[in-house]
Design an enzyme around this catalytic site. Structure first.
Site, PDB file in Angstrom:
ATOM      1  N   GLU A 236       9.295  28.868 -39.469  1.00 31.23           N
ATOM      2  CA  GLU A 236      10.511  29.140 -38.692  1.00 31.23           C
ATOM      3  C   GLU A 236      10.526  28.121 -37.571  1.00 31.23           C
ATOM      4  O   GLU A 236       9.716  28.186 -36.646  1.00 31.23           O
ATOM      5  CB  GLU A 236      10.509  30.570 -38.151  1.00 31.23           C
ATOM      6  CG  GLU A 236      11.861  30.997 -37.605  1.00 31.23           C
ATOM      7  CD  GLU A 236      11.955  30.906 -36.090  1.00 31.23           C
ATOM      8  OE1 GLU A 236      12.548  29.900 -35.606  1.00 31.23           O
ATOM      9  OE2 GLU A 236      11.456  31.803 -35.411  1.00 31.23           O
TER      10      GLU A 236
ATOM     11  N   CYS B  33      14.835  29.883 -30.211  1.00 34.14           N
ATOM     12  CA  CYS B  33      15.342  29.115 -31.353  1.00 34.14           C
ATOM     13  C   CYS B  33      16.697  29.630 -31.804  1.00 34.14           C
ATOM     14  O   CYS B  33      17.540  28.859 -32.269  1.00 34.14           O
ATOM     15  CB  CYS B  33      14.349  29.186 -32.514  1.00 34.14           C
ATOM     16  SG  CYS B  33      12.773  28.378 -32.167  1.00 34.14           S
TER      17      CYS B  33
END
Length: 455
Positions: free
Chosen positions: A228, A262
């Site tokens: 990720e 993020c």
């Protein structure tokens, strides 16, 4: 390479830690391997009991753990406490659902009996970041441990106390020694670690560079990874949107975790017809924010985690301004106080060729773009190399359908901010990574999917 707690609100070094010696690391790998041989045979009901105990420890000590996070990486205390509560949630979610998710799946074949069985694979290495220092670890560990794997945590070097506290939670919850271990080592030792036969797979949340490095090292060993990575998430607001709700959510979406997320909304793509109103309201809400000591519960924005992050962010902002972009609010570090504080910033009116075109801005900086219609909005949203999440605002059903179908992202949220939820898979596409965490999909990433055929 040393590891240290450096208070980002003051710059003060509070505590240092020595990395593990080679002999100490070897002992931990041996313990993990031995623990797995027994732990894999443990009944899933027993694993669930320990996982529920971990959830209870987290909830009972949420302020204590929250303060460790705030001290080490600067998130506001109120958001840190909420993070601990979310960790308890993911522990309970997998404690309650893992047995169903891992049950044999029958199939009709020419055999008298055939089915798919999910089995653990062994020690899984988790290379985790500093920005959500508890949540990122628990969203990996809860499903991994419920499967019957054992976890090895290589945490970011600026959150060593968080890393040690997380192992302590699992130890106190009753998990056998060696089932979850924190490895205080630098990133320079990760490649050798994944080359060890006792490490079977790895997960990483972090930068593109870190993800590429880990994937390369694991690829040489034919070991699976789940990555990720970064994101430059679009936040699209079309003319039909509930403007007040969109603006209020935009502030939260951009500034959560002091802008260091993020999945934060980063590129705000606004329809021309409402762009002036959106900008004006967003500026007003930014100007009302309280920047200060993250330990104070009334603080909205704390410091960035490290001086390097602040410097990199300011370099991006100044590069945009020098090329002609406009900053209706912010645009500079806060130098009147110690620590890594950056003024909440809005940038707009970008000429071509600025960092806003492709780069991720990791801090409290919103990038505002104007578009004439939904076609241009989708093209701009998809124009980066990232594909983690996307938020889009409309009250027109046909527009919502197009956005869901055409946005290149691992998650699309209509009329809401992008967030992770234990009940749904989480992850990205393109250079935002691959694989999924959370949901039923997440628990199946690090398993042996064994086909069984009996006649």
């Amino acid at each position: 390479m040393g590891l240290a707690t450096i208070n980002p609100a003051t710059g003060e070094t509070l505590k240092t830690f020595e990395p593990l010696t080679d002999a100490e690391l070897e002992a931990k790998l041996q313990q993990a391997d031995q623990a797995f041989q027994q732990y894999r045979k443990t009944a899933i009901a027993q694993r669930a009991e320990w996982m529920q105990a971990a959830a209870q420890i987290l909830e009972s000590n949420k302020e204590h753990f929250g303060k460790i996070m705030t001290l080490e990486m600067g998130k506001t205390l109120k958001s840190a406490i909420a993070e601990v509560e979310k960790c308890a949630w993911v522990c309970r979610y997998y404690a309650e659902n893992a047995a169903e998710f891992l049950a044999d799946v029958p199939a009709q074949t020419d055999a008298s009996q055939s089915f798919v069985r999910y089995q653990p694979i062994g020690a899984v290495l988790a290379v985790m970041p500093w920005n959500f220092p508890f949540w990122q670890v628990f969203r990996f560990a809860a499903p991994a441990l419920m499967v019957g794997n054992v976890g090895l945590l290589k945490h970011a070097s600026n959150v060593p106390q968080c890393a040690l506290a997380i192992q302590d939670v699992f130890d106190k919850a009753g998990f056998p020694p060696g089932v979850f271990q924190t490895l205080l080592i630098g990133s320079d030792r990760v490649a050798a670690l994944v080359a060890d036969d006792r490490v079977k797979a790895a997960a990483l949340t972090g930068s593109e560079h870190a993800g590429a490095s880990l994937a390369s090292a694991c690829g040489k060993q034919i070991k699976k990874t789940v990555l990720e990575l970064g994101g430059s998430d679009p936040f699209i607001v079309l003319e039909s949107a509930d403007l007040e709700a969109a603006v209020t959510t935009a502030v939260t979406a951009r500034l959560m975790n002091n802008g260091q997320s993020c999945i934060a909304g980063k590129r705000f793509i606004i329809a021309d017809a409402i762009a002036d109103q959106f900008e004006r309201r967003l500026v007003e809400q930014y100007q009302a924010l309280k920047v200060g000591d993250p330990m104070n519960l009334d603080t909205d924005i704390g410091p960035l985690a490290t001086p390097d992050i602040l410097q990199d962010l300011d370099h991006q902002v100044q590069a945009c301004l020098e090329k002609g972009a406009r900053a209706p609010v912010g645009g500079h570090p806060i130098k009147e106080r110690p620590g890594n504080f950056y003024a909440p910033t809005i940038l707009t009116d970008f000429p071509p060729g600025t960092p806003a075109d492709q780069e991720e801005f990791f801090g409290p900086v919103a990038l505002l773009f104007r578009v004439k219609d939904i076609d241009e909005a989708i093209r701009l949203a998809n124009s980066t190399s990232f594909g983690l999440g996307a938020s889009a605002w409309t009250q027109v059903a046909d527009e919502a359908s197009r956005l869901i179908e055409e946005l290149d992202a691992g998650a699309v949220f209509i009329n809401g901010l992008v967030k992770s939820d234990p009940r749904l898979p989480f992850g990205g596409i393109k250079r935002s990574g691959y694989g999924r965490e959370l949901g039923i999909q997440g628990i199946h990433e690090f398993v042996n999917i064994k086909t069984v055929w009996v006649k």
